[in-house]
Design a protein around this motif. Structure first.
Motif, short mmCIF file in Angstrom:
data_model
loop_
_atom_site.label_atom_id
_atom_site.label_comp_id
_atom_site.label_asym_id
_atom_site.label_seq_id
_atom_site.Cartn_x
_atom_site.Cartn_y
_atom_site.Cartn_z
N VAL B 265 1.81 3.09 -8.56
CA VAL B 265 1.77 1.85 -7.77
C VAL B 265 0.49 1.78 -6.94
O VAL B 265 -0.15 0.74 -6.85
CB VAL B 265 3.01 1.76 -6.87
CG1 VAL B 265 2.86 0.65 -5.87
CG2 VAL B 265 4.23 1.51 -7.72
N GLN B 270 -0.02 -2.37 -12.92
CA GLN B 270 -0.23 -3.38 -13.96
C GLN B 270 -1.35 -2.95 -14.90
O GLN B 270 -1.76 -3.70 -15.76
CB GLN B 270 -0.65 -4.72 -13.33
CG GLN B 270 0.13 -5.09 -12.11
CD GLN B 270 1.51 -5.53 -12.46
OE1 GLN B 270 1.70 -6.23 -13.44
NE2 GLN B 270 2.49 -5.08 -11.70
N MET B 334 3.97 1.80 0.71
CA MET B 334 4.61 0.57 1.18
C MET B 334 3.58 -0.51 1.48
O MET B 334 3.77 -1.68 1.14
CB MET B 334 5.45 0.87 2.43
CG MET B 334 6.72 1.62 2.07
SD MET B 334 7.52 2.31 3.50
CE MET B 334 8.09 0.84 4.31
N LEU B 335 2.48 -0.12 2.11
CA LEU B 335 1.46 -1.13 2.44
C LEU B 335 0.82 -1.68 1.17
O LEU B 335 0.54 -2.86 1.06
CB LEU B 335 0.40 -0.52 3.35
CG LEU B 335 0.92 -0.16 4.74
CD1 LEU B 335 -0.17 0.49 5.57
CD2 LEU B 335 1.45 -1.39 5.44
N LEU B 337 2.23 -1.97 -1.70
CA LEU B 337 3.18 -2.91 -2.31
C LEU B 337 3.17 -4.24 -1.59
O LEU B 337 3.24 -5.30 -2.20
CB LEU B 337 4.58 -2.32 -2.23
CG LEU B 337 4.94 -1.35 -3.32
CD1 LEU B 337 6.23 -0.66 -3.00
CD2 LEU B 337 5.06 -2.09 -4.64
N ARG B 338 3.08 -4.16 -0.26
CA ARG B 338 3.21 -5.37 0.53
C ARG B 338 1.96 -6.24 0.43
O ARG B 338 2.04 -7.45 0.31
CB ARG B 338 3.50 -4.98 1.98
CG ARG B 338 3.47 -6.08 3.00
CD ARG B 338 4.66 -6.99 2.88
NE ARG B 338 4.49 -8.12 3.79
CZ ARG B 338 3.79 -9.19 3.50
NH1 ARG B 338 3.20 -9.31 2.34
NH2 ARG B 338 3.68 -10.17 4.37
N GLN B 341 -0.42 -6.04 -4.21
CA GLN B 341 0.63 -5.71 -5.16
C GLN B 341 0.10 -5.17 -6.47
O GLN B 341 0.81 -4.54 -7.23
CB GLN B 341 1.49 -6.94 -5.43
CG GLN B 341 2.86 -6.78 -4.82
CD GLN B 341 3.83 -7.72 -5.47
OE1 GLN B 341 3.53 -8.89 -5.66
NE2 GLN B 341 4.98 -7.22 -5.82
N ASN B 342 -1.17 -5.45 -6.74
CA ASN B 342 -1.72 -4.93 -8.00
C ASN B 342 -2.32 -3.56 -7.84
O ASN B 342 -2.99 -3.07 -8.73
CB ASN B 342 -2.76 -5.90 -8.54
CG ASN B 342 -2.11 -7.18 -8.98
OD1 ASN B 342 -0.97 -7.16 -9.44
ND2 ASN B 342 -2.78 -8.29 -8.83
#
Lengths: 245, 394, 495, 336
Positions: B265, B270, B334-335, B337-338, B341-342
């Motif tokens: 992540v 992606q 977490m950051l 993701l927030r 996002q890619n």
């Protein structure tokens, strides 16, 4: 096309020059105006996808306009959050059945009074009013709404909406997906609301015949713009000319 | 000739490959760092194969480590009980992983993303617990020993001539084998997602019904991705543990799996390359961050925290950060993701690789999707606050 | 397609560059080697007389050897005190588990113990009074791969002269390989796996008991008390499984039946297992035993739930709790009803450290370091401390940093009289490079400290400090006048 | 020739299974005892799973960080009782509930609200990963703060001495006939039952509870009647976290606590909500009891004693996988 409809009289809801879209550079509504007269049914017609529902969503606040103004009783409501708009006397019945399927009829109707939930007396009174208005619901008050018929579900929805005593009710295709017999019933309910209780109704519909039968003033939209408008008699006359109905 | 961004990408790719090849030299052939490099590549293969599954087809499997272990255990048992040679067992292990992947893939077909995640967690835990409990068959918590590979003589000689320091320490052959596997696996997955199947993957992820209507065989596409990524994980696990010599069931803990997910992540799930680079970056950071030298004055202050019930771990002017480095990565996860996002790495790659035409198509696609998304009941309900105008999310 | 060609080209170019990269120049080393002493026998036959003349001829051959000089860093530990650098610090590597899935509890205790050992050594200026010691920790997480990496790191990056520590056998088994490969002294502190010393590497020593030794002691204990059936409750780990199987085997040899119950490590809820054991116990005749081979706090969970579930110590049920029961403050707050539980303690009990100044000093500092005045050092803390002290003493004795000399120094402690006084007792190693393990002894006796104390103690009052608990087995260590305190009674005083 | 039969024997241990089957006698009391024990622990499982159900039904996401709130709840009680001797235990439990509520609500505001507002791509995947990230983060934060040593709060409650023949108590244990039941668990189960009753009362008898139900059944309609769905999201997530924290707070006196204690706990919660039907309150109650009994019976009746306890978690997970695969709606479907 009349742009100075504001001169027509006593308007409770005014929508002016509205630009709304789901995406920043792509407006579904491009400069639409709409004025609803107090105590009348204002009907908005148009083909699929011209932005009729979008207009109602924008009025109730599910979508924020990129430009334009929406006024209720002369005051702009653009900055009021959606869930507060109901306290201004605005109510909305979405196209899809919006009931709480697993809760009882009574709970559903009571939830309509969420905004004045601490006022026990008023809740009881309004509930009683609604049961008088729709006696069948009193019989089924303990049943989960999911078990009722489609028409009765609409009834519950309407009863819930009426809990707050809204001045303006926005109705989005109330009969989509209902059986023919029920449709008549629903339109009768809307008519009663206007005639007996003096509510202002903004009705968006595909059912042109039914809608025109109860409408007072009609707007016709085409691809995000106002096409025609006028009192229902004029419009019916025009339509008759155009479509031989 | 006009300068294009893609050239930078090519230059970076070449630099990376050269770096990959010369890495043992760069670290002075120190066995420890060669081993770290090898492990980083192992995690990179796992992370990028997980991103093939999660990032391309939207199937969130938490059983990736379990498949890695499954292949390794299968290979180990083939060697122990059936007298396979290591290379035969490698092939056998990968095939067994593929078969189990096929079965699990089919079982999970109908499941939505969340249910799939839950199902794979259950599978991974069941597998780990069974391996741990069946001491007689799998070696239980003691682990299963695997013999190391022996290269045939001609290959050994050939490799010796190409890589002069082949025998400098035992990890050099392991490193190069892993590096070869890494490049091969990435190339394979890259070709796969650039082929017809790649488009199928994305189509299935975005809208299953629409994809089916367009003639994509949804079932086969999803299962294919599941099987391929499991097999790659199994392959990597088998090779890695042959060199390490032992596999223990704790390797398959959910905690280890979450590390792989964090790697993918943060790198960018992606994007295969992004995930792989993320894994390499994080593995090296974790090694480096085991202890942070801090000025003594700061350290003295930190010690007071211990009186308040904290466990600050100090020794000889060094802060031991075994727990806190992971806290940092949790926060970073977490950051990321927030806000990104890619991922952190893949947007750079995308920017370098993007061409004008592709860009506009992608944007239009995005716009259409956003419109659909807003029509969604949930999105409408959430607009209730109506505080903000609808922000474009691209 | 073009880009694939490009990529391939990049790869080809890269491999060509690699092939052409500065090869380590084979150095021609001309060595003078004395190949043989050739004895030429010239036999001259003379009439009636044979004269034998021996001519010694030294033949010198020039051998050209190609030595690959690679910049590879192998073992980089200083070989002599001169190479230590200005500060003269001797580095010792301490691999311990400091993160999950390893036992962080053990790792941290060992870290504390190691730091105390360093302080004690450096207080007098270090080894031989002038070479201070520095320990380098490495977190192995109890994983084999991390153990391997850790040993590599410590030996080749940190240039340690010896390795002393490790808690988990899984990691230890790998570390011993690396230590052997580089020829670095390794003293293992708390790895019980027989394999560690059974490999018989000259560099590898162990001061913890081998699991077979512990199993033997357990079996003897039950057999001496006349137990007929034993429930072995073991954790499902690299420690519990082999230990339970070894115990079962040895119990079998002594004619005692037993059943193994494995529990996943970190299990919280044992209620069903307890019911099951109760059910099994009720079906057996004669004296029964329960042996807990679960380490750490999980064993408290089991013990408390066992008592609550009706599996409490009784006249015909001997309940042997895990050795962590010796941490009596934790034991009593977690198992308030654990009176009359016996427990095995590997390593010393407070009663046995009273006359040992080394131990007293360590215990005091350990209590200070953990800020817990009631915390008697765990056996692994003792072992870690002693492992470091042993290494330091060996260096001092050898007056050298060469591994061979260190091994020789370690092996010179070859009997109890001639041993090294540590905190746990007197260390010595019976078998090693000079004296191979005889056929009738198990292979793991190689470089193995033969008498770690394996004692059985029993509480009899609630909240009793461990110092007051009775040593009930073996007989020569017994502190109360009985081999089993029947629940509900007081132990007779030792005559 | 491949020694195939050997491999099979290795894999199955037939002889061990059969041996064990014939050695083991099963009595009625034993079964009753196992079931009672399962029910006792099942009540606490249900409390834990109820929080997850609440979160799922209102926010429509599965929180993978559920076990971490359980872990934090336990640590809060431990820390309070450890630092302030004589602090009333029940009050400590309340504090733990408040702390977990606040952590949950803050997390929801910061990380999940953007999702509800539609500012995040692919919300369902985002939800999985962000809660997973939270679990990763919280575990290591607590490892950093509390250290890895297992902690256990002192028991602050003991049975009064009762002897009614059939029912009698010792300080720690309640005997029903000759079936002993753990006191700590009974206490935990009583608290759990009280909490369950309170939650049910809240959900079905208060306006806020109705609003939560309303949002879970139709967000759109809830907004129409003037309920702010975003606030309800925060409340639901906070309450879900609080229920998990409460379960942890009552169990910290029974079990010992490490930073990764929440992992099996959240696995059990997943099993329960899938078993009971995602988003169903009665489902999570029944699911909790079923899981407790299944685990207890599975462990008690598994043929090979050596592996019975080792397989304890597997029994639940197998049911879970089967339910997911065969009847993904669970026993109760979706009904709140």
């Amino acid at each position: 096309m009349s742009t100075n409809g504001a001169a027509r009289g006593n308007y409770i809801l005014e929508v002016e020059d509205l630009y709304v879209g789901y995406y920043r550079d792509l407006n579904i509504l491009q400069g639409v105006h709409m004025y609803a007269e107090k105590g009348k049914i204002t009907t908005i017609l148009g083909a699929n996808g011209v932005g009729k529902s979008t207009l109602l969503k924008a009025i109730f606040g599910f979508l924020r306009p990129n430009a334009g103004d929406i006024r209720l009783n002369g005051k702009s409501i653009l900055d009021t959050p959606t869930h507060k708009r109901i306290t201004l006397g605005l109510a909305y019945i979405p196209q899809h059945m919006s009931i709480f399927r697993w809760m009882s009829v009574e709970e559903n109707i009571l939830l309509g009074g969420w905004t004045f939930r601490h006022d026990k007396e008023r809740l009881r009174r309004k509930l009683e009013e609604n049961f008088e208005r729709f006696p069948i619901l009193r019989e089924k008050r303990k049943q989960p709404v999911g078990e009722l018929s489609g028409g009765q579900q609409r009834m519950v929805e309407l009863a819930r909406t009426l809990m707050t005593d809204p001045e303006v009710i926005l109705v989005d295709e109330p009969t989509a997906g209902l059986a023919k017999l029920l449709k008549r019933e629903v339109y009768q309910m809307l008519r009663d609301l206007r005639d007996n209780e003096g509510k202002t109704i903004v009705l968006v519909d595909q059912e042109i015949r039914h809608a025109l039968r109860i409408a007072d003033y009609v707007y016709i939209l085409d691809l995000g713009r106002n096409k025609t408008e006028g009192p229902v008699e004029e419009i019916v006359a025009d339509l008759k000319k155009a479509f031989w109905i | 000739m006009k300068f294009r961004r893609i050239y930078i990408l090519w230059a970076l790719t070449a630099l990376f490959l050269v770096g990959l090849i010369f890495y043992p030299r760069l670290v002075n052939l120190q066995p420890y760092w060669v081993l770290v490099g090898m492990t980083a590549l192992f995690y990179a293969i796992l992370a990028s194969s997980w991103s093939l599954l999660a990032g391309y087809t939207g199937q969130f499997s938490f059983a990736h480590m379990a498949f890695m272990g499954l292949g390794t255990y299968a290979a180990g048992i083939l060697i122990r009980d059936m007298g396979f040679a290591p290379w035969q067992a490698t092939i056998g292990g990968v095939l067994i992983t593929g078969v189990v992947g096929l079965i699990i893939g089919y079982l999970c077909l109908r499941l939505r993303a969340v249910y799939l995640a839950l199902f794979t967690i259950a599978f991974a835990e069941i597998f780990r617990l069974v391996v741990k409990a069946e001491v007689k068959f799998t070696g239980g918590p003691n682990g299963l020993e695997l013999p190391t590979y022996t290269f045939p003589g001609w290959l050994q000689n050939l490799l010796r001539t190409i890589v002069p320091f082949w025998d400098a320490n035992v990890y050099i052959p392991a490193y190069y084998t892993m590096a070869f596997l890494f490049v091969a696996a990435l190339l394979f997955m890259f070709l796969l997602v650039r082929s017809r199947f790649g488009i199928f993957f994305r189509a299935v992820r975005e809208d299953e019904e629409a994809a089916a209507a367009l003639g994509v065989h949804v079932v086969n596409t999803r299962v294919l991705a599941f099987v391929v990524s499991s097999m790659i994980a199994g392959f990597a696990g088998i090779v890695f543990h042959h060199f390490i010599g032992l596999i223990v069931p704790d390797q398959m803990q959910i905690g280890r799996m979450s590390l792989i997910i964090a790697m993918a992540v943060i790198g960018g799930s992606q994007n295969l390359i992004g995930a792989a680079l993320g894994a390499i970056f994080i593995h090296f950071s974790l090694e480096w961050l085991q202890q942070i030298p801090l000025p003594t004055a700061v350290l003295q202050h930190l010690l007071f925290l211990n009186d308040w019930g904290f466990s600050v771990d100090l020794h000889a002017g060094v802060l031991r950060t075994n727990a806190w480095r992971m806290v940092g990565f949790g926060l970073l996860l977490m950051l990321t993701l927030r806000f990104w996002q890619n991922g952190l790495i893949s947007p750079i790659i995308d920017w370098l690789a993007r061409r004008e035409a592709v860009e506009s198509v992608a944007q239009r696609f995005q716009a259409e999707r956003d419109m659909d998304a807003v029509d969604d009941v949930q999105a409408i309900g959430s607009q209730a606050e109506a505080g903000n105008p609808q922000e474009p999310t691209s | 397609m073009k880009r694939w060609v490009l990529l391939l080209a990049v790869l080809i170019v890269a491999s060509l560059v690699l092939a052409a990269c500065p090869q380590p120049t084979p150095e021609k080393v001309i060595e003078t080697v004395v190949v043989t002493k050739e004895v030429e026998k010239v036999v001259t036959k003379e009439v009636e007389k044979v004269v034998t003349k021996e001519i010694e001829k030294v033949i010198t051959k020039e051998v050209v050897k190609t030595v690959e000089v690679t910049p590879a860093k192998g073992k980089c530990a200083p070989e002599s005190f001169d190479q230590l650098g200005e500060k003269g610090v001797i580095k010792i590597g301490v691999p311990v588990p400091l993160s999950a899935p390893g036992s962080v509890t053990g790792g941290q205790a060992m870290q504390i113990a190691a730091n105390i050992a360093v302080n004690h050594i450096n207080e007098k200026g270090g080894i031989m009074g002038k070479y201070p010691v520095d320990v380098v920790f490495y977190d192995t997480s109890g994983l084999p791969e991390r153990g391997r990496a850790g040993a590599e790191y410590l030996i080749t990056q940190e240039c340690v002269n010896a390795i002393a520590g490790e808690y988990h056998s899984a990691a230890g088994v790998q570390e011993k390989e690396v230590a052997h490969q580089y020829g670095v002294l390794a003293v293992f502190a708390e790895t019980w796996n027989d394999k560690i010393t059974a490999a018989q590497y000259p560099e590898v020593f162990r001061i913890a008991p081998a699991s077979s030794m512990v199993a033997q002691a357990d079996a003897k204990f039950f057999s001496d008390l006349g137990v007929k059936w034993v429930a072995i409750v073991a954790e499902n780990t690299d420690y519990g499984v082999p230990a339970s199987e070894a115990t079962k085997e040895r119990l079998g040899k002594l004619g005692i039946e037993s059943e193994i119950y494995l529990a996943e490590q970190g299990t919280q809820d044992f209620s069903a297992l307890v019911s099951r054991i109760v059910q099994d116990v009720q079906q057996r005749e004669g004296k029964k035993g329960v042996l807990v081979l679960i380490t750490g706090e999980t064993s408290y969970n089991f013990e408390e739930q066992a008592v609550e579930g009706g599996l409490a110590p009784a006249e015909d049920l001997i309940f042997v709790a895990n050795q962590v029961a010796a941490n009596h403050t934790e034991f009593w707050s977690n198992v308030p009803d654990g009176n009359y539980m016996a427990f095995r303690r590997v390593g010393v009990v407070p009663a046995l450290t009273k006359d040992n100044p080394v131990a007293q000093r360590f215990i005091e500092d350990y209590k200070k370091a953990t800020k817990d005045p009631d915390r008697f050092p765990e056996s692994y803390a003792f072992e870690q401390y002693d492992a470091l002290m042993l290494v330091a003493a060996a260096i001092e004795k050898a007056q050298s940093l060469k591994t061979e000399d260190l091994i020789a120094a370690m092996e010179s402690w070859d009997s109890r009289e001639n041993g090294f006084q540590g905190a746990q007792g007197i260390y010595y190693f019976l078998y090693g490079t000079k004296k191979p393990v005889p056929k009738d002894e198990p292979a793991w006796m190689w470089h193995q400290w033969p008498d770690p104390a394996i004692l059985f103690l029993q509480y009899w009052q609630e909240g009793q400090p461990v110092d007051n608990a009775c040593v009930i087995w073996p007989e020569n260590y017994r502190t109360c006048g009985t081999d089993y305190i029947v629940p509900g009674t007081e132990p007779p005083v030792k005559p | 020739m491949w020694p195939l039969p050997d491999v099979l024997l290795h894999a199955m241990h037939f002889h061990m299974w059969l041996d064990a089957l014939f050695k083991f006698q099963i009595t009625g009391t034993y079964i009753v005892r196992l079931i009672l024990e399962g029910l006792l622990i099942g009540v606490i499982y249900a409390l834990m799973a109820l929080g997850l159900t609440l979160i799922f039904s209102v926010l429509n996401i599965v929180s993978f960080a559920h076990g971490e709130f359980y872990m934090i709840g336990g640590y809060v009680v431990y820390a309070i009782l450890h630092h302030y001797k004589g602090f009333p235990g029940l009050l400590a439990i309340v504090v733990a509930a408040l702390v977990t509520f606040v952590i949950g609500a803050v997390f929801e505001r910061l990380f999940l609200q953007p999702m509800a507002k539609g500012q995040v791509e692919r919300p369902s995947e985002y939800a999985i990963l962000i809660t997973f990230g939270l679990s990763f983060f919280l575990q290591f934060v607590m490892l950093g703060i509390m250290g890895p040593f297992p902690k256990k709060a002192p028991r602050f409650w003991s049975f009064p001495k009762i002897d009614l023949g059939f029912i009698r108590t010792t300080k720690t244990t309640l005997f029903l006939g000759n079936i002993p039941l753990s006191g700590g668990r009974i206490f935990a189960a009583i608290i759990a039952l009280l909490a369950l009753a309170a939650v049910l009362w809240f959900m079905y008898r208060t306006w806020t509870g109705w609003a939560l139900q309303a949002v879970s059944q139709d967000r759109n309609a809830a907004a129409v009647v003037g309920i702010n769905p975003l606030n309800m999201n925060t409340l639901a997530f906070g309450m879900g976290a609080m229920l998990a924290g409460l379960a942890g707070a009552v169990l910290v006196t029974v079990f010992s606590w490490v930073p990764w204690v929440g992992v099996p706990a959240s696995a059990k919660s997943f099993v329960i909500i899938v078993l009971g039907g995602m988003g169903s309150i009665p489902g999570s109650l029944v699911g909790g009891l079923i899981l407790g009994v299944v685990e207890s019976l599975g462990t008690g009746l598994f043929p090979d004693p050596a592996r019975a306890q080792a397989y304890r978690d597997v029994f639940g997970l197998v049911i879970f996988a089967l339910v997911l695969w065969l009847k993904p709606t669970g026993l109760f479907g979706r009904k709140l």
